[in-house]
Design an enzyme around this catalytic site. Structure first.
Site, PDB file in Angstrom:
ATOM      1  CB  SER A 265      -0.912   0.009   1.234  1.00  6.31           C
ATOM      2  OG  SER A 265      -0.145   0.154   2.422  1.00  6.31           O
ATOM      3  CE  LYS A 266      -2.260   6.335  -2.747  1.00  8.02           C
ATOM      4  NZ  LYS A 266      -3.117   7.553  -2.825  1.00  8.02           N
ATOM      5  NE  ARG A 267       0.837  -0.549   6.147  1.00 13.71           N
ATOM      6  CZ  ARG A 267      -0.359  -1.015   5.788  1.00 13.71           C
ATOM      7  NH1 ARG A 267      -1.275  -0.174   5.355  1.00 13.71           N
ATOM      8  NH2 ARG A 267      -0.641  -2.301   5.866  1.00 13.71           N
ATOM      9  N   GLY A 269       5.606   3.164   0.426  1.00 13.40           N
ATOM     10  CA  GLY A 269       6.281   3.979  -0.571  1.00 13.40           C
ATOM     11  C   GLY A 269       5.556   3.935  -1.908  1.00 13.40           C
TER      12      GLY A 269
END
Length: 333
Positions: A265-267, A269
């Protein structure tokens, strides 16, 4: 208590047919590394066998799927160096290649299954089915792993419930174990996977049925997809059997996780191809990362998909989930 009967599904009759595979994404978001990995592995499997590749958009969930995502997906697959012989952008003899345009074919299969006694009306809510399953994930995501009882309702009770709630249509799974040989995961056996919806109460056709109807209509002989769909295979094998058809050969590639063990996911990167392209990462670097992470090459070296055809082997592909290290972006360079 006697032993459960196991049904081993044989697909050897596919061996004499030209190989046809497919990549069938859901255009509900941007393509990420996990999607790209599945696309590359499926492409390599077919191109190494000299087979034909089909691109199909699985957009039954119209609320989540957007044409813009489908267009971006096509663009980014081409950017990676992947091609296909039939698809929504170039057409082909088995089109249309977008599920939202194939409803008539699904209704024909539903009518056949219903006429042959494979379907029954279910009046349970999704919450009730999940409560029966006691496991709101995996197979339970589309139905309880045990029958709910709706199949045994009297005509009077069925009529009473229909006045209260529109039913879904469920497929009655055979009461036996189903075994098969997966091209990557090896020998697999599943207990009866439980009945599942082929038409939701709101009229939307279920994923399992649509996939089987499309693979049959498009002559698909080989399916390589993500590990999260491994436990969908017994349901799809049962549908092929009910329709009197030969199932494809299945193979399931590894899932991609972040360094904390959770889904990418976006966490973690920049994991979408759009983000990586914006950061000037080259397509060959991503292809090389995927080939290394899945086990095809010993280290992450830039490569074009065609350059990996000689090293393709399903025996090399990892069965464990891929956990990207925290410094994976540096390894692209």
């Amino acid at each position: 208590m006697g032993k459960r009967k196991e049904e081993r599904i044989h697909v050897t009759s596919n061996s004499g047919r030209p190989s046809r595979g497919r990549f069938a994404p859901t255009p509900s978001g941007r393509m990420h590394l996990g999607n790209a990995s599945t696309a590359l592995l499926a492409w390599l499997q077919l191109r190494a066998a000299g087979g034909a590749m089909v691109l199909r958009m699985e957009d039954l969930d119209r609320a989540r799927c957007k044409p813009a995502y489908a267009e971006l997906l096509i663009e980014e697959m081409r950017w990676l160096g992947l091609d296909w012989d039939e698809g929504p952008d170039i057409g082909g003899a088995c089109g249309p290649y977008t599920q939202s345009e194939r409803d008539e074919r699904y209704r024909e299969a539903i009518a056949r299954l219903r006429g042959d006694g494979w379907l029954y009306s279910c009046y349970c809510s999704r919450a009730e089915l999940l409560q029966m399953a006691n496991a709101p994930h995996g197979l339970a995501s589309e139905g309880a792993p045990v029958r709910c009882g709706c199949r045994e309702l009297s005509p009077e009770e069925r009529e009473r419930r229909e006045r209260i709630k529109a039913p879904s249509l469920h497929f009655a799974m055979p009461e036996r174990d189903i075994g098969f040989r997966d091209g990557i995961a090896g020998e697999r056996s599943f207990r009866s996977a439980g009945d599942f919806a082929v038409v939701r109460a709101d009229g939307v056709v279920g994923y399992q049925l649509a996939v089987v109807v499309d693979d049959l209509a498009m002559g698909i002989t080989d399916v390589l997809r993500g590990w999260d769909l491994l436990d969908s295979t017994p349901r799809q094998l049962a549908l092929f059997e009910a329709l009197g058809a030969t199932a494809p050969r299945y193979a399931h590639g590894p899932l991609w996780l972040g360094d904390d063990g959770s889904r990418l996911s976006k966490r973690h990167g920049s994991v979408s191809l759009s983000e990586l392209r914006a950061e000037s990462v080259k397509a060959e670097e991503i292809v090389g990362l995927i080939a290394w992470a899945t086990g095809l090459i010993p280290k992450p070296e830039a490569a074009k998909p065609a350059e990996l055809i000689p090293v393709w082997s399903p025996e090399k592909v990892a069965q464990e989930a891929i956990r990207l290290p925290g410094d994976w972006m540096e390894r692209l360079r």
